[in-house]
Design a protein around this motif. Structure first.
Motif, mmCIF file in Angstrom:
data_model
loop_
_atom_site.group_PDB
_atom_site.id
_atom_site.type_symbol
_atom_site.label_atom_id
_atom_site.label_comp_id
_atom_site.label_asym_id
_atom_site.label_seq_id
_atom_site.Cartn_x
_atom_site.Cartn_y
_atom_site.Cartn_z
ATOM 1 N N PRO A 182 1.455 11.690 10.271
ATOM 2 C CA PRO A 182 1.760 10.762 11.375
ATOM 3 C C PRO A 182 2.422 9.478 10.886
ATOM 4 C CG PRO A 182 -0.487 11.611 11.548
ATOM 5 C CD PRO A 182 0.026 12.039 10.208
ATOM 6 N N ASN A 183 3.210 8.900 11.756
ATOM 7 C CA ASN A 183 3.922 7.668 11.402
ATOM 8 C C ASN A 183 2.974 6.516 11.093
ATOM 9 O OD1 ASN A 183 6.499 8.769 11.629
ATOM 10 N ND2 ASN A 183 6.622 8.338 13.821
ATOM 11 N N PHE A 184 1.837 6.446 11.822
ATOM 12 C CA PHE A 184 0.935 5.312 11.572
ATOM 13 C C PHE A 184 0.304 5.402 10.177
ATOM 14 C CE2 PHE A 184 -1.757 8.475 13.734
ATOM 15 C CZ PHE A 184 -2.870 8.525 12.914
ATOM 16 N N VAL A 185 0.298 6.583 9.590
ATOM 17 C CA VAL A 185 -0.180 6.737 8.209
ATOM 18 C C VAL A 185 0.937 6.395 7.231
ATOM 19 C CG1 VAL A 185 -1.127 8.348 6.520
ATOM 20 C CG2 VAL A 185 -1.844 8.488 8.905
ATOM 21 N N LEU A 186 2.134 6.916 7.485
ATOM 22 C CA LEU A 186 3.264 6.662 6.585
ATOM 23 C C LEU A 186 3.588 5.181 6.494
ATOM 24 C CD1 LEU A 186 5.636 9.607 7.614
ATOM 25 C CD2 LEU A 186 4.300 9.406 5.512
ATOM 26 N N GLN A 187 3.522 4.486 7.623
ATOM 27 C CA GLN A 187 3.830 3.056 7.621
ATOM 28 C C GLN A 187 2.857 2.272 6.755
ATOM 29 O OE1 GLN A 187 3.832 2.011 11.763
ATOM 30 N NE2 GLN A 187 5.714 3.130 12.222
ATOM 31 N N GLU A 188 1.609 2.696 6.753
ATOM 32 C CA GLU A 188 0.598 1.975 5.992
ATOM 33 C C GLU A 188 0.770 2.157 4.488
ATOM 34 O OE1 GLU A 188 -2.205 -0.714 5.464
ATOM 35 O OE2 GLU A 188 -1.462 -0.120 7.445
ATOM 36 N N PHE A 189 1.236 3.342 4.073
ATOM 37 C CA PHE A 189 1.341 3.632 2.643
ATOM 38 C C PHE A 189 2.765 3.553 2.125
ATOM 39 C CE2 PHE A 189 -2.645 5.554 3.904
ATOM 40 C CZ PHE A 189 -3.478 5.276 2.834
ATOM 41 N N ALA A 190 3.693 3.109 2.952
ATOM 42 C CA ALA A 190 5.103 3.085 2.550
ATOM 43 C C ALA A 190 5.361 2.150 1.381
ATOM 44 C CB ALA A 190 5.978 2.693 3.742
ATOM 45 N N SER A 191 4.580 1.086 1.277
ATOM 46 C CA SER A 191 4.830 0.078 0.238
ATOM 47 C C SER A 191 4.200 0.421 -1.103
ATOM 48 C CB SER A 191 4.302 -1.285 0.706
ATOM 49 O OG SER A 191 2.909 -1.216 0.986
ATOM 50 N N GLY A 192 3.536 1.584 -1.193
ATOM 51 C CA GLY A 192 2.924 1.966 -2.462
ATOM 52 C C GLY A 192 1.554 1.330 -2.658
ATOM 53 N N PRO A 193 0.975 1.487 -3.838
ATOM 54 C CA PRO A 193 -0.370 0.945 -4.100
ATOM 55 C C PRO A 193 -0.404 -0.578 -3.963
ATOM 56 C CG PRO A 193 0.287 2.503 -5.811
ATOM 57 C CD PRO A 193 1.513 2.224 -4.985
ATOM 58 N N LYS A 194 -1.530 -1.081 -3.463
ATOM 59 C CA LYS A 194 -1.687 -2.521 -3.290
ATOM 60 C C LYS A 194 -2.566 -3.100 -4.391
ATOM 61 C CE LYS A 194 -0.912 -3.229 1.647
ATOM 62 N NZ LYS A 194 -1.480 -3.788 2.900
ATOM 63 N N CYS A 195 -2.264 -4.315 -4.738
ATOM 64 C CA CYS A 195 -3.066 -5.010 -5.750
ATOM 65 C C CYS A 195 -4.323 -5.584 -5.107
ATOM 66 C CB CYS A 195 -2.248 -6.132 -6.393
ATOM 67 S SG CYS A 195 -0.743 -5.572 -7.208
ATOM 68 N N LYS A 196 -5.321 -5.862 -5.933
ATOM 69 C CA LYS A 196 -6.538 -6.485 -5.423
ATOM 70 C C LYS A 196 -6.227 -7.892 -4.924
ATOM 71 C CE LYS A 196 -10.174 -4.060 -7.938
ATOM 72 N NZ LYS A 196 -11.370 -4.219 -8.808
ATOM 73 N N PRO A 197 -6.809 -8.300 -3.818
ATOM 74 C CA PRO A 197 -6.515 -9.640 -3.279
ATOM 75 C C PRO A 197 -7.016 -10.742 -4.211
ATOM 76 C CG PRO A 197 -8.308 -8.594 -2.065
ATOM 77 C CD PRO A 197 -7.756 -7.557 -2.969
ATOM 78 N N SER A 198 -6.327 -11.844 -4.154
ATOM 79 C CA SER A 198 -6.695 -12.996 -4.979
ATOM 80 C C SER A 198 -7.982 -13.640 -4.467
ATOM 81 C CB SER A 198 -5.558 -14.024 -4.953
ATOM 82 O OG SER A 198 -5.958 -15.216 -5.582
ATOM 83 N N ARG A 199 -8.744 -14.234 -5.389
ATOM 84 C CA ARG A 199 -9.990 -14.904 -5.017
ATOM 85 C C ARG A 199 -9.846 -16.422 -4.974
ATOM 86 N NH1 ARG A 199 -14.810 -11.713 -8.297
ATOM 87 N NH2 ARG A 199 -14.090 -9.589 -7.855
ATOM 88 N N VAL A 200 -8.620 -16.900 -5.109
ATOM 89 C CA VAL A 200 -8.405 -18.353 -5.091
ATOM 90 C C VAL A 200 -8.878 -18.958 -3.774
ATOM 91 C CG1 VAL A 200 -6.649 -20.171 -5.211
ATOM 92 C CG2 VAL A 200 -6.468 -18.145 -6.686
ATOM 93 N N CYS A 201 -8.703 -18.221 -2.680
ATOM 94 C CA CYS A 201 -9.065 -18.720 -1.358
ATOM 95 C C CYS A 201 -10.564 -18.969 -1.211
ATOM 96 C CB CYS A 201 -8.608 -17.743 -0.287
ATOM 97 S SG CYS A 201 -9.223 -16.065 -0.533
ATOM 98 N N LEU A 202 -11.370 -18.378 -2.082
ATOM 99 C CA LEU A 202 -12.823 -18.530 -1.957
ATOM 100 C C LEU A 202 -13.295 -19.954 -2.249
ATOM 101 C CD1 LEU A 202 -14.059 -15.216 -3.655
ATOM 102 C CD2 LEU A 202 -13.524 -15.648 -1.258
ATOM 103 N N ASN A 203 -12.439 -20.768 -2.852
ATOM 104 C CA ASN A 203 -12.828 -22.146 -3.156
ATOM 105 C C ASN A 203 -13.069 -22.966 -1.898
ATOM 106 O OD1 ASN A 203 -12.593 -21.683 -5.939
ATOM 107 N ND2 ASN A 203 -10.393 -22.152 -5.917
ATOM 108 N N ALA A 204 -12.570 -22.480 -0.750
ATOM 109 C CA ALA A 204 -12.770 -23.221 0.499
ATOM 110 C C ALA A 204 -14.145 -22.974 1.104
ATOM 111 C CB ALA A 204 -11.687 -22.816 1.506
#
Length: 717
Positions: A182-204
């Motif tokens: 399905p397209n809703f699956v392809l759109q989600e994975f089109a950009s390839g593997p994602k990196c882990k999100p940064s934790r810098v924002c946790l300082n707030a």
């Protein structure tokens, strides 16, 4: 009878005429068959007569057949002969046999091979075929990222080659058809593997709160922030989802007011945690919703139960909450329930939505849909989701979405777009072990009442012979009678448990069983607490604190439905289940009341099974459902690995206990009636815990987690 010579001559003439007519009919039939066959084989299109070797005109076969050329019976014959050939024979002549229809060309049936595609990782997809096609295999071999698994006889490719495969397979239609991703699956994975999100924002986040978070909890908060505050935190029970949710709420304070929806039993615990972890929020701004008349206009944090959220839906919508936290979000799996309707309306208006559940789906993938809709209403339609992941199909009774399909892909999609899930084994290496055992209760302790035995045999037969809803009702009644029959055997086993001198929790579902255990502990003068559906919410935390801090309080008698979530009882090292439940997730949650952060000793979980009862059926159902949920990554428990132990026998001691419970004048060998003689009845209880005698009410409450899919059948897609 004698005839004259003239009469004999006339009869002979008629007979000869009949014979000749019959011969002509057979000749005509033979000629027609030959011409019909030649006409079918003629492929020329020219309208001009062709010349033969002698120079004469050769009329095309199709024209000759049309005008009857070559049929001697139609040319050069008298009209009488022509009429005879048309079927106008002597009145006494037998009708000519019907000519056979010209032979037809057999239709050519083309077998279609279907290629079903689904993701097996973030970068690769698998192709499963239902047959063999040589051209298809050759195309597979030409794709650079091809990989063939001989064990499963499947091909898999890199996702970047999906479009190439799709275009090449299209040229083989109708011999080969591709079942697309399905397209809703392809759109989600089109950009390839994602990196882990940064934790810098946790300082707030509030420093004292951030300091209380473990490393994996910080990762969960960062994941939810990366999803713009609309995420499902589905960590195992006991891994601190409450801490992560409060940290997220603190990060998004600009979007408050905050609404926390939870179960009635944990509402006060949530208020206590918010005050403790967010000391900068004035206490009077943290309000618990206790009735529909409460004023909520000035509150910054409102904590409500799901039932009150349903009753006060309009008031909550008018307040305009910018952030929502739904604890135990699997409560909202029924798309037709009013509570779910209110939650969806609130989620549509809120900017941030955080769902918390250690068991997002209790038994089937369809139960996830409403939760995903709350996070992203434009994700996909119910029909798209159920067709892809629930083996959805149209039946005579509506749309059936109770199945399962493409579970590996669903697990990948959940982790990519919506959900973060960690198990205790992954993140808590220092957490003590949990051992699971099944205890086979001694059958000699089973209640030998003839009426109970007859009922059990009757319900067992009804269950085997029935289907659908009737089968469920038969099993519910069988399950209820099982509680009556096994209660004495459970109490007999508790005598052995008390000798271990460990703190323990015992879960049960029916009032019969809870009352039997309570009476036994009272007779043994054991200090304990009891929490069931009739226990006031403001007393629950006091009872939990007593069990946690008082060394003399050895037992906690808990309702399986009322206490499987939201409380911490890490003072216990032993968890007993006097009764089973339909859903493996419910049992896993109940186990985690003791096996969670803060537990300093190994935990033993024991399921008390009575053979030749409803336990035999339910235990198999649990293992089947657990296997399905494990494939989606939503259940990491394995009930099939529990070691089996036979309960020790102590018939002499338990017999005296049972005899004391009989009415005056009764003998141990004659036990008539129900367990009324054995169990001292408690005052009338509210419907939080259902009595086994109330079959209809029991069915509504006990099977409710699994019956919601029936209501999806009539859903407008």
């Amino acid at each position: 009878m004698s005839c004259t010579s003239e009469e004999i001559a006339e009869k002979r003439r008629i007979a000869i005429e009949r014979l000749n007519a019959r011969k002509r009919s057979l000749e005509n039939q033979s000629n027609n068959n030959k011409l019909g066959s030649a006409a079918l084989n003629y492929t020329g299109t020219t309208s001009e007569p062709q010349k033969t070797a002698t120079g004469t005109d050769k009329i095309p076969l199709n024209i000759r057949t049309f005008y009857g050329v070559g049929n001697e019976s139609s040319f050069g014959k008298s009209s009488s002969s022509y009429q005879t050939n048309r079927g106008a024979t002597h009145p006494y002549a037998k009708p000519a046999p019907k000519s056979e229809t010209p032979s037809k060309v057999a239709p050519i049936f083309v077998r279609t091979v279907t290629c079903a595609c689904s993701l097996v990782s973030e970068t690769r997809f698998i192709v499963e075929t239902n047959g063999f096609n040589e051209q298809m295999v050759q195309m597979f071999k030409q794709i650079p990222s091809k990989n063939y698994d001989a064990a499963t006889k499947t091909w898999n490719f890199e996702l970047k080659d999906y479009k190439t495969l799709q275009d090449r397979i299209a040229t083989l239609n109708p011999h080969v058809v591709l079942g697309p991703i399905p397209n809703f699956v392809l759109q989600e994975f089109a950009s390839g593997p994602k990196c882990k999100p940064s934790r810098v924002c946790l300082n707030a986040i509030e420093p004292s709160l951030l300091g209380n978070l473990l490393d994996f909890q910080k990762e969960g908060v960062a994941f939810a922030i990366d999803k713009a505050g609309r995420a499902l935190i589905a960590d195992d029970m006991g891994l601190g989802k409450t801490y992560q949710a409060i940290a997220l709420a603190d990060f998004y304070q600009q979007d408050w007011p905050l609404l926390v929806c939870t179960t009635a039993s944990t509402r006060d615990s949530w208020a206590k945690k918010v005050r403790e972890l967010l000391p900068h929020i004035p206490v009077h701004h943290i309000v618990g919703l206790n009735s529909g008349q409460d004023y909520i206009g000035d509150c910054r944090v409102l904590i409500s139960s799901y039932s009150l959220m349903e009753r006060c839906g309009e008031k909550l919508l008018d307040r305009g909450f910018g952030m929502l936290v739904f604890d135990e979000s699997h409560t909202l799996k029924n798309v037709k329930a009013k509570c779910t309707t209110v939650a969806l309306a609130l989620a549509k208006r809120a900017r941030r939505v955080v769902l918390l559940s250690g068991t997002p789906a209790l038994s089937r993938p369809v139960e996830l849909f409403t939760q995903l809709q709350m996070l992203d209403g434009k994700f996909c339609s119910f029909k798209q989701y159920s067709t892809r992941y629930c083996a959805g199909k149209q039946t005579n009774f509506g749309w059936n979405a109770t199945g399962q399909s493409n579970l590996v892909e669903l697990n990948l999609l959940l982790g990519r777009k919506f959900m973060i899930r960690r198990t205790k084994e992954e993140v808590m290496s220092e957490l003590k072990e949990k051992n699971r055992e099944t205890i086979m209760l001694d059958p000699s302790y089973m209640w030998k009442n003839e009426e109970v035995e007859d009922n059990m045999n009757s319900y067992a037969s009804d269950y085997s012979a029935s289907k659908g809803r009737q089968r469920d009702e038969a099993l519910i009644k069988y399950y209820s009678v099982t509680a009556e029959a096994k209660a004495p055997a459970v109490c007999a086993y508790l005598k052995q448990v008390l000798k271990e001198k460990k703190k323990f929790i015992i879960f049960a579902h029916h009032i019969h069983m809870l009352d039997a255990v309570e009476k036994f502990l009272n007779k043994r003068k054991v200090e304990f607490i009891r929490i069931d559906g009739s226990t006031r919410s403001d007393l629950r935390s006091t009872l939990v604190d007593k069990f946690q801090t008082n060394a003399s309080c050895l037992a906690a008698v808990l309702s399986l439905k009322a206490c499987n979530a939201g409380i911490t009882l890490t003072a216990a090292q032993l968890v007993l289940f006097a009764e089973l439940d339909w859903n493996p997730s419910t049992l896993a949650q109940a186990e985690s009341r003791a096996h969670r952060i803060g537990q300093e000793d190994n935990v033993t979980v024991r399921y008390l099974i009575a053979q030749k009862t409803a336990d035999d059926i339910i235990w198999k159902m649990l293992q089947s459902k657990q296997e399905t949920l494990s494939r989606v990554g939503l259940c990491n428990e394995n009930f099939s690995d529990a070691s089996c132990v036979q309960a020790p026998s102590d018939a002499g001691n338990i017999e005296s206990f049972l005899n004391k419970s009989l009415p005056p004048g009764s003998s141990g060998a004659s036990r008539k009636g129900t367990l009324d003689a054995f169990v001292q009845r408690s005052p009338a209880k509210p419907p939080g815990d259902v009595k086994s005698s109330d079959g209809a009410s029991c069915l509504a409450n006990f099977l409710n987690p699994d019956d919601d899919d029936d209501e999806l059948a009539g859903l407008e897609l």
